[in-house]
Scaffold this motif. Structure first.
Motif, PDB file in Angstrom:
ATOM      1  N   VAL A   1      17.932 -58.321 -20.553  1.00 26.90           N
ATOM      2  CA  VAL A   1      17.887 -59.761 -20.318  1.00 26.90           C
ATOM      3  C   VAL A   1      18.960 -60.377 -21.210  1.00 26.90           C
ATOM      4  N   THR A   2      19.759 -61.249 -20.640  1.00 27.25           N
ATOM      5  CA  THR A   2      20.818 -61.919 -21.394  1.00 27.25           C
ATOM      6  C   THR A   2      20.457 -63.381 -21.558  1.00 27.25           C
ATOM      7  N   ALA A   3      20.211 -63.791 -22.795  1.00 28.08           N
ATOM      8  CA  ALA A   3      20.008 -65.206 -23.099  1.00 28.08           C
ATOM      9  C   ALA A   3      21.374 -65.786 -23.430  1.00 28.08           C
ATOM     10  N   ALA A   4      21.906 -66.616 -22.535  1.00 30.16           N
ATOM     11  CA  ALA A   4      23.227 -67.216 -22.724  1.00 30.16           C
ATOM     12  C   ALA A   4      23.055 -68.637 -23.228  1.00 30.16           C
ATOM     13  N   HIS A   5      23.652 -68.905 -24.376  1.00 29.52           N
ATOM     14  CA  HIS A   5      23.533 -70.225 -24.990  1.00 29.52           C
ATOM     15  C   HIS A   5      24.877 -70.930 -24.941  1.00 29.52           C
ATOM     16  N   TYR A   6      24.882 -72.145 -24.422  1.00 26.76           N
ATOM     17  CA  TYR A   6      26.078 -72.975 -24.366  1.00 26.76           C
ATOM     18  C   TYR A   6      25.843 -74.164 -25.301  1.00 26.76           C
ATOM     19  N   PRO A   7      26.303 -74.074 -26.540  1.00 28.05           N
ATOM     20  CA  PRO A   7      25.967 -75.105 -27.532  1.00 28.05           C
ATOM     21  C   PRO A   7      26.603 -76.450 -27.196  1.00 28.05           C
TER      22      PRO A   7
ATOM     23  N   VAL B   1      18.260 -65.972 -12.666  1.00 23.13           N
ATOM     24  CA  VAL B   1      18.641 -66.891 -13.738  1.00 23.13           C
ATOM     25  C   VAL B   1      17.568 -67.956 -13.903  1.00 23.13           C
ATOM     26  N   LYS B   2      17.008 -68.021 -15.108  1.00 27.99           N
ATOM     27  CA  LYS B   2      16.072 -69.096 -15.454  1.00 27.99           C
ATOM     28  C   LYS B   2      16.790 -70.026 -16.410  1.00 27.99           C
ATOM     29  N   VAL B   3      16.920 -71.294 -16.012  1.00 32.03           N
ATOM     30  CA  VAL B   3      17.752 -72.238 -16.753  1.00 32.03           C
ATOM     31  C   VAL B   3      16.893 -73.212 -17.536  1.00 32.03           C
ATOM     32  N   ASP B   4      17.277 -73.443 -18.775  1.00 35.61           N
ATOM     33  CA  ASP B   4      16.703 -74.506 -19.598  1.00 35.61           C
ATOM     34  C   ASP B   4      17.861 -75.401 -20.006  1.00 35.61           C
ATOM     35  N   GLU B   5      18.096 -76.460 -19.206  1.00 35.16           N
ATOM     36  CA  GLU B   5      19.318 -77.241 -19.379  1.00 35.16           C
ATOM     37  C   GLU B   5      19.201 -78.333 -20.430  1.00 35.16           C
ATOM     38  N   GLN B   6      17.996 -78.746 -20.725  1.00 32.98           N
ATOM     39  CA  GLN B   6      17.792 -79.839 -21.674  1.00 32.98           C
ATOM     40  C   GLN B   6      18.594 -81.060 -21.238  1.00 32.98           C
ATOM     41  N   ASP B   7      19.528 -81.539 -22.082  1.00 32.13           N
ATOM     42  CA  ASP B   7      20.218 -82.793 -21.764  1.00 32.13           C
ATOM     43  C   ASP B   7      21.558 -82.584 -21.072  1.00 32.13           C
TER      44      ASP B   7
ATOM     45  N   ALA C   1      11.148 -72.757 -10.826  1.00 26.07           N
ATOM     46  CA  ALA C   1      11.905 -71.823  -9.997  1.00 26.07           C
ATOM     47  C   ALA C   1      12.860 -70.966 -10.824  1.00 26.07           C
ATOM     48  N   ILE C   2      13.218 -69.817 -10.266  1.00 21.25           N
ATOM     49  CA  ILE C   2      14.242 -68.937 -10.820  1.00 21.25           C
ATOM     50  C   ILE C   2      15.326 -68.795  -9.760  1.00 21.25           C
ATOM     51  N   VAL C   3      16.579 -68.950 -10.173  1.00 15.07           N
ATOM     52  CA  VAL C   3      17.700 -68.887  -9.239  1.00 15.07           C
ATOM     53  C   VAL C   3      18.046 -67.422  -8.966  1.00 15.07           C
ATOM     54  N   LEU C   4      18.210 -67.089  -7.685  1.00 16.89           N
ATOM     55  CA  LEU C   4      18.601 -65.749  -7.250  1.00 16.89           C
ATOM     56  C   LEU C   4      20.034 -65.803  -6.739  1.00 16.89           C
TER      57      LEU C   4
ATOM     58  N   GLY D   1      30.311 -86.352 -22.201  1.00 17.66           N
ATOM     59  CA  GLY D   1      29.388 -87.237 -22.902  1.00 17.66           C
ATOM     60  C   GLY D   1      28.687 -86.552 -24.061  1.00 17.66           C
ATOM     61  N   VAL D   2      27.728 -87.259 -24.616  1.00 20.43           N
ATOM     62  CA  VAL D   2      27.016 -86.783 -25.802  1.00 20.43           C
ATOM     63  C   VAL D   2      25.967 -85.752 -25.401  1.00 20.43           C
ATOM     64  N   GLN D   3      25.899 -84.656 -26.154  1.00 23.97           N
ATOM     65  CA  GLN D   3      24.882 -83.630 -25.934  1.00 23.97           C
ATOM     66  C   GLN D   3      24.100 -83.453 -27.226  1.00 23.97           C
ATOM     67  N   THR D   4      22.882 -83.035 -27.087  1.00 25.34           N
ATOM     68  CA  THR D   4      22.073 -82.830 -28.286  1.00 25.34           C
ATOM     69  C   THR D   4      21.631 -81.384 -28.460  1.00 25.34           C
ATOM     70  N   ARG D   5      21.300 -80.707 -27.351  1.00 28.48           N
ATOM     71  CA  ARG D   5      20.763 -79.357 -27.493  1.00 28.48           C
ATOM     72  C   ARG D   5      21.532 -78.298 -26.718  1.00 28.48           C
ATOM     73  N   GLY D   6      22.273 -78.700 -25.704  1.00 26.29           N
ATOM     74  CA  GLY D   6      23.014 -77.705 -24.942  1.00 26.29           C
ATOM     75  C   GLY D   6      22.143 -76.987 -23.926  1.00 26.29           C
ATOM     76  N   ARG D   7      22.719 -75.965 -23.337  1.00 31.15           N
ATOM     77  CA  ARG D   7      22.114 -75.279 -22.199  1.00 31.15           C
ATOM     78  C   ARG D   7      21.744 -73.857 -22.593  1.00 31.15           C
ATOM     79  N   LEU D   8      20.634 -73.370 -22.059  1.00 23.15           N
ATOM     80  CA  LEU D   8      20.210 -71.985 -22.267  1.00 23.15           C
ATOM     81  C   LEU D   8      19.861 -71.387 -20.910  1.00 23.15           C
ATOM     82  N   SER D   9      20.382 -70.196 -20.640  1.00 19.57           N
ATOM     83  CA  SER D   9      20.056 -69.479 -19.414  1.00 19.57           C
ATOM     84  C   SER D   9      19.528 -68.104 -19.774  1.00 19.57           C
ATOM     85  N   LEU D  10      18.426 -67.723 -19.154  1.00 18.48           N
ATOM     86  CA  LEU D  10      17.893 -66.370 -19.281  1.00 18.48           C
ATOM     87  C   LEU D  10      18.286 -65.626 -18.014  1.00 18.48           C
TER      88      LEU D  10
END
Length: 730
Positions: free
Chosen positions: A209-215, A239-245, A283-286, A312-321
């Motif tokens: 599993v690759t946790a990809a972090h885009y700060p 791909v399970k995405v946690d996009e936050q802001d 959902a999980i993206v296929l 624009g302004v970001q606070t937490r960035g994106r995380l994808s599993l």
């Protein structure tokens, strides 16, 4: 539900949203026949039309997902020094050539920074973890073979950083992904009308599993794209995405859905419209990958996608599993439909999954195609966009104008010379057409050579001295020694070396070395050498025109009349060669040019090594001759022209190659360093060498008896000799 609908409406304001179908795993696992049929229909339509779907009701508990996301974000929130304690440490291969996976052990973890911006901000960082439930036997040949060691190391995993309790979260998530991947393998097989276990692996998975972090980025405009346009090479990815802001700010996952662009990896099309992928929280993206496209014989698409930088302004960035699902490395990727013409050549999972393996079982051209599809092209730790490194090819150059004496062809001749020079600078190889060597001449010589190698008569021309003394030799050459590698077995080649032919040989086959060749073969051999002289003169003209080499310097060191010899290389069919044994080991040719006529009946196997150490197949072009630069000529051009490493793989079937230099070095020439026109700037010549001494030593290096003949005995002797040989070409 209302929150998600509101988000959908807001996103529509930012850009076009991909209308993706939903595929219910629950319906397939537990539903009625009608529900199962509907789930498969939705999956089939998605893979045929878009190459992407939303997997819903997948059965992965939300608590497991949330805990893995939370733990991953805690890890990425640590300082870089602490995170680096999990940096990948290689096993048998210091850096596995595959992508997607830095972990060979069935249970492990690894951290890496994938991209940085010009101002040293992290654009993309990965945490990979694997915790398979499969009990792998580390002594199973599947894992211990040369191919297996490229995927599995069984190394002990490093400890998680102090204070980070990630063991349970990552184990639970990986376990759920294993179950979901198995289900998706089965559903895809059913959608294609195939056996349900066609994709399922028999061994421990090679994917983590690759946790990809885009700060968050202080200035996203100065950063490269988070992920450039590419397609995945695997069967599929989840791909399970946690996009936050990041949502709605340009940092989304985006996809090309236009039917005209679904196979383009750069978006250069009449309608390169990128659509945002908006997924409900559950959902999980296929994504479908290139393996699935080929395994379905083109029925299912691969999907081209990217991740841009947000504004624009970001606070937490994106995380994808992310999971890049790949079956056993030795599974065949091929057309499974007996009544259909294959759209693609057959391959293996390992071949398509790797980035640049040196194993002879792998096709270098296919690996290079797969690697360059990724946009994240890694060379020495740096990453570049897809367009930065064009696909390497062996150039085809028409040298007809260089043979012409018509003044009106001067511009064409210069163009051909510059094309040759560019090819020799890039790869050291090219294929020339428009030469004066007739196909009938090659055919006659090849027929005679096959007859010779297939007869017992050949042993009458074995002088008993091995390679370098003319005549016939069998399995008594070691190309690898030309690069200082004394560990390899002898090459799977028989050769007949013919020296000293000139025109008179056509009338008097006793001229020169009559003991090297049967009398009945001499006329065909002499005719080929006579016709190849015009190509030699064309190559000499190309040097004058493209390198501005004075004619007096060429005459000083080159034998334009070409009294050099001929080598017939016969590669017999060896059904089960020992692992690692080559038809001709990786080496650099010794002289000026090598001119090679490939066997049209079995041309495959010749490969050249590129600057990034990957291997590129040399193509067979009807009517063409392969020309490459040797070590001596590379020295004379101050390495402007490359003497490239190349090899011949053990492919099935007999093969007969016809080899000459076409433009030999003067045996009586003086010690020479480099042409005066090239001794400038940072291109410093190597030490002067006399051609006859240089070539005599190189010929001796071919011989497996070299170590004994030169008194190499101890490991230190071999180490020093290897260093000396390598330094000849630096």
């Amino acid at each position: 539900m209302r929150v998600w609908v509101l988000c959908e409406v807001l996103k529509l304001a930012w850009g076009e949203v991909a209308a993706l179908r939903r595929v219910s795993v629950r319906a397939y696992r537990e539903g009625s026949d009608a529900e199962r049929g509907e789930a498969i229909a939705q999956l089939k339509a998605s893979m045929e039309g878009q190459g992407m779907a939303l997997v819903v009701e997948h059965g992965v508990p939300s608590a497991v997902i949330e805990e893995c996301v939370r733990t991953s974000r805690l890890f990425f929130g640590l300082d870089e020094k602490t995170k680096s304690t999990l940096e990948f440490v290689g096993g048998d291969n210091d850096l596995p050539p595959r992508s997607y996976a830095a972990i060979g052990t069935p249970r492990g973890r690894a951290y890496s920074v994938q991209q940085r911006s010009a101002d040293d901000q992290i654009v993309n960082e990965w945490l990979q973890f694997k915790d398979t439930s499969f009990e792998a036997d580390p002594f199973d040949p599947y894992y211990t073979s040369p191919e297996g060691r490229e995927f599995y190391t069984f190394a002990e995993p490093p400890a998680w950083p102090p204070g980070l309790d990630a063991e349970g979260a990552t184990r639970n998530y990986y376990g759920e992904m294993e179950k979901l991947v198995d289900t998706m393998y089965e559903m895809l097989a059913v959608a294609l009308g195939l056996e349900t276990d066609i994709f399922k692996p028999r061994h421990a998975p090679n994917w983590p599993v690759t946790a990809a972090h885009y700060p968050p980025l202080a200035d996203g405009s100065r950063a490269p794209p988070r992920i450039g346009p590419h397609y995945d090479r695997t069967v599929f990815s989840l791909v399970k995405v946690d996009e936050q802001d990041d949502e709605g700010k340009g940092g989304n996952l985006q996809v090309l859905l236009n039917p005209r662009t679904h196979n383009a990896a750069d978006g250069r099309d009449a309608d390169p419209t990128w659509y945002d992928v908006v997924a409900p929280e559950s959902a999980i993206v296929l994504n479908s990958g290139e393996m699935l496209r080929r395994w379905s014989n083109g029925k299912f698409r691969r999907v081209v996608h990217r991740v841009g930088n947000p504004t624009g302004v970001q606070t937490r960035g994106r995380l994808s599993l992310m999971v890049y699902a790949s079956p056993d490395y030795d599974q065949r990727v091929r057309n499974p439909y007996e009544d259909e013409t294959p759209e693609f050549p057959a391959s293996t999972v390992g071949e398509m999954f790797n980035w640049g393996s040196s194993l002879p079982t792998y096709n270098a051209t296919l690996q290079d195609e797969m690697r360059r599809a990724q946009a994240l092209y890694t060379v020495a730790g740096d990453q570049f966009e897809h367009e930065a490194l064009p696909m390497a090819t062996i150039d085809v150059v028409d040298v007809g104008a260089l043979l012409s004496t018509d003044d009106d062809d001067d511009d064409k001749a210069r163009g051909a010379a510059e094309a040759l020079s560019a090819a020799f600078e890039r790869t050291g190889f090219c294929v020339v057409v428009g030469h004066d060597v007739r196909q009938s001449t090659l055919d006659d010589l090849r027929r005679g050579a096959y007859e010779f190698f297939g007869s017992e008569e050949k042993h009458d021309y074995d002088h008993g001295k091995g390679y370098g003394f003319g005549g016939y030799v069998r399995y008594r050459e070691s190309g690898a020694q030309l690069l200082g590698d004394f560990s390899k077995p002898t090459d799977l080649v028989e050769s007949l070396t013919v020296k000293g032919f000139t025109d008179e040989a056509c009338e008097d086959p006793v001229f020169g070395r009559a003991t090297d060749v049967p009398r009945w073969m001499a006329p065909a051999a002499a005719l080929f050498l006579n016709e190849s002289r015009s190509l030699g003169r064309a190559l000499a003209r190309a040097m004058r025109l493209s390198l501005d080499v004075p004619e007096a310097e060429l005459d000083l060191v080159l034998d334009v009349d070409n009294k050099s010899g001929l080598r017939l290389a016969y590669y017999p069919d060896v059904p089960n060669p020992e692992p690692g044994r080559m038809r001709y080991g990786a080496h650099v040719d010794s002289g000026t040019f090598t001119v090679l006529a490939l066997d049209p009946a079995n041309p495959e196997g010749l490969q050249v090594q590129l600057k990034d150490y990957s291997w590129l197949d040399v193509p067979h072009v009807s009517g063409g001759l392969v020309v490459n630069v040797g070590a001596l000529l590379s020295r004379w051009t101050a390495k402007k022209w490359r003497a490239s490493v190349h090899r011949v793989l053990p492919k099935p079937g007999d093969r007969l190659s016809i080899v000459t230099s076409a433009l030999g070095a003067r045996s009586d020439g003086p010690p020479f360093a480099a042409f005066s026109s090239l001794e400038r700037g940072d291109r410093r010549p190597l030490d002067p060498v006399q051609a006859r001494h240089f070539l005599a030593e190189r010929v001796a290096l071919h011989r497996p008896e070299f170590a004994e003949e030169t008194g190499l005995k101890t490991p230190e002797d071999f180490k020093q000799e290897t260093a000396r040989i390598i330094n000849l070409h630096k």
